[in-house]
Design an enzyme around this catalytic site. Structure first.
Site, PDB file in Angstrom:
ATOM      1  N   GLY A 243       0.798  -1.214   0.000  1.00 41.78           N
ATOM      2  CA  GLY A 243       0.000   0.000   0.000  1.00 41.78           C
ATOM      3  C   GLY A 243       0.836   1.273   0.000  1.00 41.78           C
ATOM      4  O   GLY A 243       0.614   2.182  -0.808  1.00 41.78           O
ATOM      5  N   LYS A 244       1.814   1.343   0.889  1.00 40.30           N
ATOM      6  CA  LYS A 244       2.649   2.542   0.949  1.00 40.30           C
ATOM      7  C   LYS A 244       3.674   2.556  -0.178  1.00 40.30           C
ATOM      8  O   LYS A 244       4.098   3.627  -0.629  1.00 40.30           O
ATOM      9  CB  LYS A 244       3.314   2.648   2.322  1.00 40.30           C
ATOM     10  N   CYS A 361       1.132   1.873  13.087  1.00 34.08           N
ATOM     11  CA  CYS A 361      -0.314   2.099  13.233  1.00 34.08           C
ATOM     12  C   CYS A 361      -0.695   1.720  14.662  1.00 34.08           C
ATOM     13  O   CYS A 361      -1.661   1.000  14.897  1.00 34.08           O
ATOM     14  CB  CYS A 361      -1.119   1.315  12.198  1.00 34.08           C
TER      15      CYS A 361
END
Length: 435
Positions: A243-244, A361
């Site tokens: 994703g990143k 996170c």
């Protein structure tokens, strides 16, 4: 399926989760396989009921005076969806696979119950053993912060600037009532439906063509704060499903090189389809190969090492609510050891004047500010940028208001920023650190 039958199914799934101590997603998948008569809308509605129950498990049980799956589901319908005793009576008829009728005690709890006098871990719906750590971070705001983490998360999308601009995509998703995110200049937010379900994006042209990726606004901001530039050599050390990595590639305009690595090779390889759909061409995947050092050639050569560190995931409880009840005290010590190891590995690859972006996170100080402080004690050749300097350099000056009051770095939470819980800190090496 009738609404009552869906409630019965949610109770059945939650009973399986409790009995077998397994993730809710696994129990829901198995239920769907063994109840093939249930359509996609039924399965989505049942999943929404189960996850609402997990979000509000402690407060729902307190409200109902019981911890049974039935009590938690009924209590969560009252807590999350505002249903009163009369509304639940009409659904719990005992007919057509609906749950048995409410008894007198349940009716009284729904009619008169509240959270007055509830302990903070009940009012905030979090594990009791974590209360000291959470109170150390949030103080008198602990219940408010944790209650925000017990709400439903919106659907956030990142516009892929390799293929489109935000205005174009916003127009194409107008039918989903998409709006620009407040903090990320690349983000769009899509509201949930009343039952907590999000839209099916797999049939949306913008998603299929790679114009957007599903990514929480906080994760988007973390990638922007990496300051990745075209032409740089970048190592995404804990890339996961990519994703990143995708966000970094867009920031670099497909110029330079991103090396994506992860200990879980199968998970890393799943990013290939995403990379292709997004039109990314500057990423090399480095899957583990036994004892072979697959990253040896990058030693001391990287402008940026992006460390999306293994963590408890406490900042993602809106999306993974059952995880908070499965988390055990020993998990924190394991994650801290992995974070120390990841940061030490990052030092190996950061070149002189290079930088390390440390991201979790997690909302726990032990995984965030404490790790940065310990790292700086061991590595005097590094310096952590202030939140103000990092935000200004990224051309996102409004993020400076999220500077941590517990040490260095930025903190994002659902209550303060409307994102998942994230921590971000930039570590600069050598001459840059002295400036």
């Amino acid at each position: 399926m009738t609404p009552g039958a869906r409630i019965s199914a949610a109770i059945e799934v939650l009973d399986d989760v409790n009995a077998r101590k397994r993730p809710a997603a696994d129990a829901l998948k198995d239920w769907g396989l063994s109840h093939r008569f249930a359509g996609s809308k039924d399965r989505a509605a049942i999943a929404s009921l189960v996850f609402d129950a997990e979000r509000n498990r402690a407060s729902a049980a307190f409200l109902m005076g019981s911890e049974t799956p039935r009590a938690v589901v009924l209590g969560s319908l009252a807590r999350a969806r505002g249903m009163d005793a009369d509304a639940l009576m009409s659904l719990c008829s005992g007919e057509a696979h609906a749950p048995p009728p409410l008894d007198e005690r349940e009716t009284n709890c729904l009619a008169k119950g509240d959270l007055n006098g509830a302990p903070s871990f009940v009012a905030g719906d979090f594990p009791q053993w974590l209360e000291p750590s959470l109170t150390a971070v949030f103080g008198e705001n602990t219940i408010a912060e944790m209650s925000a983490l017990a709400t439903r998360a919106p659907v956030d999308l990142r516009v892929n600037t390799l293929k489109a601009g935000r205005d174009k995509v916003l127009t194409g998703l107008a039918h989903l009532h998409a709006t620009p995110t407040l903090l990320s200049p690349l983000g769009l937010r899509i509201p949930l439906m009343p039952d907590g379900r999000g839209p099916s994006l797999s049939a949306e042209p913008a998603y299929v063509k790679g114009l957007v990726e599903i990514q929480d606004e906080g994760s988007q901001l973390a990638a922007l704060l990496a300051l990745a530039k075209p032409g740089e050599q970048v190592l995404d050390l804990c890339a996961g499903a990519g994703g990143k990595t995708l966000a970094l590639a867009a920031a670099m305009q497909n110029k330079g090189q991103i090396h994506a690595a992860d200990r879980d090779g199968s998970r890393l390889m799943r990013s290939m389809a995403r990379l292709e759909r997004a039109g990314v061409r500057n990423v090399q995947l480095h899957a583990p190969r036994g004892s072979h050092d697959v990253l040896a050639s990058l030693e001391g050569r990287c402008d940026l090492v992006f460390v999306d560190a293994p963590c408890t995931g406490t900042g993602t409880w809106r999306r993974n609510p059952d995880a908070k009840w499965r988390m055990r005290p020993g998990a924190l010590a394991i994650r801290i050891a992995e974070q120390v190891e990841a940061l030490e590995e990052a030092v190996r690859f950061a070149k002189p004047h290079g930088r390390i972006l440390y991201v979790t996170c997690s909302i726990l100080r032990e995984e965030n500010e404490d790790r940065i402080a310990a790292f700086l004690r061991e590595h005097p050749d590094f310096q952590c940028l202030s939140a103000q300097e990092l935000a200004s350099t990224a051309h996102l000056p409004e993020l400076a208001r999220f500077a941590s009051r517990l040490g260095l770095g930025l903190r994002l939470t659902p209550l303060t920023s409307g994102t998942d819980g994230f921590f971000v800190a930039m570590l600069m090496r050598g001459a840059h650190a002295a400036q």
